[in-house]
Design an enzyme around this catalytic site. Structure first.
Site, PDB file in Angstrom:
ATOM      1  N   GLU A  48       0.836  -1.208   0.000  1.00 35.73           N
ATOM      2  CA  GLU A  48       0.000   0.000   0.000  1.00 35.73           C
ATOM      3  C   GLU A  48       0.865   1.249   0.000  1.00 35.73           C
ATOM      4  OE1 GLU A  48      -3.077   0.052  -1.157  1.00 35.73           O
ATOM      5  OE2 GLU A  48      -3.674  -1.312   0.452  1.00 35.73           O
ATOM      6  N   THR A  67       2.837   2.091  -2.190  1.00 37.41           N
ATOM      7  CA  THR A  67       4.141   1.761  -2.770  1.00 37.41           C
ATOM      8  C   THR A  67       4.169   2.051  -4.273  1.00 37.41           C
ATOM      9  OG1 THR A  67       3.305  -0.492  -2.883  1.00 37.41           O
ATOM     10  CG2 THR A  67       4.894  -0.035  -1.142  1.00 37.41           C
ATOM     11  N   ASP A  68       2.985   2.139  -4.899  1.00 36.14           N
ATOM     12  CA  ASP A  68       3.003   2.234  -6.374  1.00 36.14           C
ATOM     13  C   ASP A  68       3.687   3.504  -6.859  1.00 36.14           C
ATOM     14  OD1 ASP A  68       0.779   3.823  -5.653  1.00 36.14           O
ATOM     15  OD2 ASP A  68      -0.572   2.960  -7.148  1.00 36.14           O
ATOM     16  N   SER A  78     -25.851   8.075 -15.209  1.00 38.13           N
ATOM     17  CA  SER A  78     -25.471   7.068 -14.214  1.00 38.13           C
ATOM     18  C   SER A  78     -26.655   6.719 -13.336  1.00 38.13           C
ATOM     19  CB  SER A  78     -24.329   7.580 -13.335  1.00 38.13           C
ATOM     20  OG  SER A  78     -24.186   6.697 -12.231  1.00 38.13           O
ATOM     21  N   GLY A  87     -17.543   5.397  -2.645  1.00 39.87           N
ATOM     22  CA  GLY A  87     -16.513   6.047  -1.831  1.00 39.87           C
ATOM     23  C   GLY A  87     -15.835   5.108  -0.855  1.00 39.87           C
ATOM     24  N   LEU A 115     -12.565   1.103  -3.125  1.00 42.06           N
ATOM     25  CA  LEU A 115     -12.412  -0.098  -3.954  1.00 42.06           C
ATOM     26  C   LEU A 115     -12.261   0.313  -5.428  1.00 42.06           C
ATOM     27  CD1 LEU A 115     -15.098  -2.354  -2.199  1.00 42.06           C
ATOM     28  CD2 LEU A 115     -12.627  -2.341  -1.819  1.00 42.06           C
ATOM     29  N   SER A 151     -13.788   2.828  -7.435  1.00 40.08           N
ATOM     30  CA  SER A 151     -14.898   3.040  -8.359  1.00 40.08           C
ATOM     31  C   SER A 151     -14.504   3.996  -9.476  1.00 40.08           C
ATOM     32  CB  SER A 151     -16.136   3.536  -7.620  1.00 40.08           C
ATOM     33  OG  SER A 151     -15.816   4.652  -6.836  1.00 40.08           O
ATOM     34  N   ASP A 175      -4.450   0.906  -9.350  1.00 44.68           N
ATOM     35  CA  ASP A 175      -5.879   0.647  -9.515  1.00 44.68           C
ATOM     36  C   ASP A 175      -6.218   0.324 -10.965  1.00 44.68           C
ATOM     37  OD1 ASP A 175      -5.811   1.407  -6.906  1.00 44.68           O
ATOM     38  OD2 ASP A 175      -6.826   3.324  -7.200  1.00 44.68           O
ATOM     39  N   TYR A 231      -3.800  12.461   0.384  1.00 45.00           N
ATOM     40  CA  TYR A 231      -3.086  11.527  -0.486  1.00 45.00           C
ATOM     41  C   TYR A 231      -1.932  12.257  -1.169  1.00 45.00           C
ATOM     42  CZ  TYR A 231      -2.315   8.042  -4.116  1.00 45.00           C
ATOM     43  OH  TYR A 231      -1.745   7.117  -4.942  1.00 45.00           O
TER      44      TYR A 231
HETATM   45  C1  GLA Z   1      -5.186   4.736  -4.168  1.00 44.53           C
HETATM   46  C2  GLA Z   1      -4.412   5.104  -5.424  1.00 44.53           C
HETATM   47  C3  GLA Z   1      -3.393   4.023  -5.785  1.00 44.53           C
HETATM   48  C4  GLA Z   1      -2.520   3.651  -4.587  1.00 44.53           C
HETATM   49  C5  GLA Z   1      -3.374   3.414  -3.346  1.00 44.53           C
HETATM   50  C6  GLA Z   1      -2.534   3.230  -2.112  1.00 44.53           C
HETATM   51  O1  GLA Z   1      -5.968   3.620  -4.409  1.00 44.53           O
HETATM   52  O2  GLA Z   1      -5.278   5.322  -6.503  1.00 44.53           O
HETATM   53  O3  GLA Z   1      -2.610   4.458  -6.880  1.00 44.53           O
HETATM   54  O4  GLA Z   1      -1.553   4.622  -4.365  1.00 44.53           O
HETATM   55  O5  GLA Z   1      -4.283   4.476  -3.110  1.00 44.53           O
HETATM   56  O6  GLA Z   1      -1.783   2.062  -2.208  1.00 44.53           O
END
Ligand code: GLA
Length: 391
Positions: free
Chosen positions: A35, A37-38, A69, A126, A129, A131, A176, A226
């Protein structure tokens, strides 16, 4: 495919047509471990789930796009034309498909006609996951199918990320969109986010299930916090680069980090970087544990991941910590951690199948008592990536 059948008549009603639309689907995702880490050039270990976004479409004769929607019926039909795809706040959720459309066109793919598109998502709202990435990739496969664009999957995934970064303004990584674009039934994906090399790992859990636990806490500030975490890591990297020739935190082993962490001036940034480095190492270890059938070892790594996100990365909060702690204390649980960006959203737990009902009830009681409202639980079933549904 009951849903599809109903959605087809929904499409025909909303857009006042008797024509049959084509149906596309993109899943949501969970992340088993790896998590935050990307965007640090490390590894992630996500999987696509069976919840996701359906998108049904027909081409139009003119150059207008109409989006509707079923999740936001109060917003009605949102319209734009091919010549005006700029971000507009008033367009709300439809900015995701508009962004995809714009960037696909900008890469030289010709789209000369508009379309009517109906969206329906059954990913809890929200909940972390993904969306939004699911809408992006549903739109990607839809445009690709409708206009025969021959857009390859990896470029499509990158365009989804570009929509988040440059159109919406969230500096998210590639996880994601990759998980949603490349998902495979009953498999997780170990992805190196620096090189995009990846491998599928079968998820074999014997008598266990993955339970998604939704805090039901909406994450309004998620975007800004974030982005703040991301820039703290960038600052830490740039401090380390005074001496080390590395291009990302993902290149450091925990040992190398310990030897050089004094180079990071700010104590908070040091903790953020520590999480990124150790979490990356845990993710590689987790792949080994899962593939060798060491479920307990895998669960321990999940737990360590949560602790690190709680104490060093500081993205958990009361709601996620309550769910995860209660899961750790419960019988028949192999491991539990938050999943996704954090700040609310969902956690996951690997639970003995025969304990699942009991687990949901007990965890929910503890949660309600401490947080004041209910959590929601789903059994994760691991599905395929984005595609057209033809049956
Ligand atoms: C969100 C971001 C991802 C990733 C995660 C944390 O989902 O969209 O790119 O950074 O948070 O791992």
């Amino acid at each position: 495919m009951n849903t599809t059948f109903n959605l087809t008549s929904e499409f025909q009603t909303i857009f006042e047509t008797t024509l049959t639309p084509r149906t596309f689907f993109a899943p949501g995702r969970i992340n088993l471990i790896g998590e935050h880490t990307d965007y640090n050039g490390g590894h992630v270990f996500p999987a696509a789930i069976s919840y996701g976004t359906y998108a049904l479409a027909r081409e139009r004769e003119d150059q207008t796009f109409r989006f509707y929607s079923m999740n936001f019926p109060e917003l009605g039909i949102i319209e734009c034309t091919l010549s005006d795809l700029a971000y507009k706040e008033a367009d709300n959720w439809a900015n995701y498909p508009k962004g995809m459309l714009l960037f696909i066109e900008e890469t030289g793919h010709e789209i000369n006609q508009g379309a009517d598109i109906l969206y329906y998502g059954n990913i809890p709202n929200g909940a972390g996951l993904s969306s939004s990435a699911s809408i992006e990739l549903a739109t990607g496969v839809l445009l690709n199918g409708l206009y025969d664009l021959n857009l390859e999957r990896i470029p499509m995934i990158r365009l989804g990320q570009k929509v988040e970064n440059e159109y919406i303004g969230v500096n998210s990584g590639i996880m994601d969109q990759f998980a949603i674009g490349m998902g495979k039934k009953d498999h997780a994906i170990l992805l190196d986010c620096q090189t995009l090399e990846f491998e599928y790992a079968p998820i074999v859990l014997d008598d266990h299930a993955i339970i998604i636990m939704n805090t039901n806490k909406q994450r309004s500030l998620a975007g800004s916090k974030y982005n703040e975490r991301r820039s703290q890591c960038e600052q830490a990297l740039s401090d380390l680069q005074q001496k080390l020739s590395i291009t990302s935190l993902g290149e450091l082993t925990p040992g190398e980090f310990e030897k050089n962490k004094h180079l990071i001036n700010d104590k908070i940034n040091q903790k953020r970087a520590k999480h990124a480095v150790y979490e990356n190492a845990r993710t590689l270890e987790a792949l080994a544990k899962l593939t060798s059938g060491d479920l307990n070892g895998f669960g321990k790594l999940m737990n360590q991941s949560h602790l690190s996100l709680r104490d060093d990365y500081e993205v958990t909060g009361l709601e996620l910590d309550t769910l995860v702690q209660a899961a750790w204390d419960h019988e028949g649980v192999i491991g539990a951690r938050m999943t996704g960006a954090g700040f609310g959203g969902c956690a996951i737990a690997v639970v003995e199948k025969e304990n699942v009902d009991h687990f949901k009830k007990n965890i929910n009681e503890i949660y309600r008592e401490k947080v004041g409202y209910e959590a929601t639980f789903y059994i994760a079933s691991i599905g395929d990536g984005a595609k057209e549904i033809t049956e």
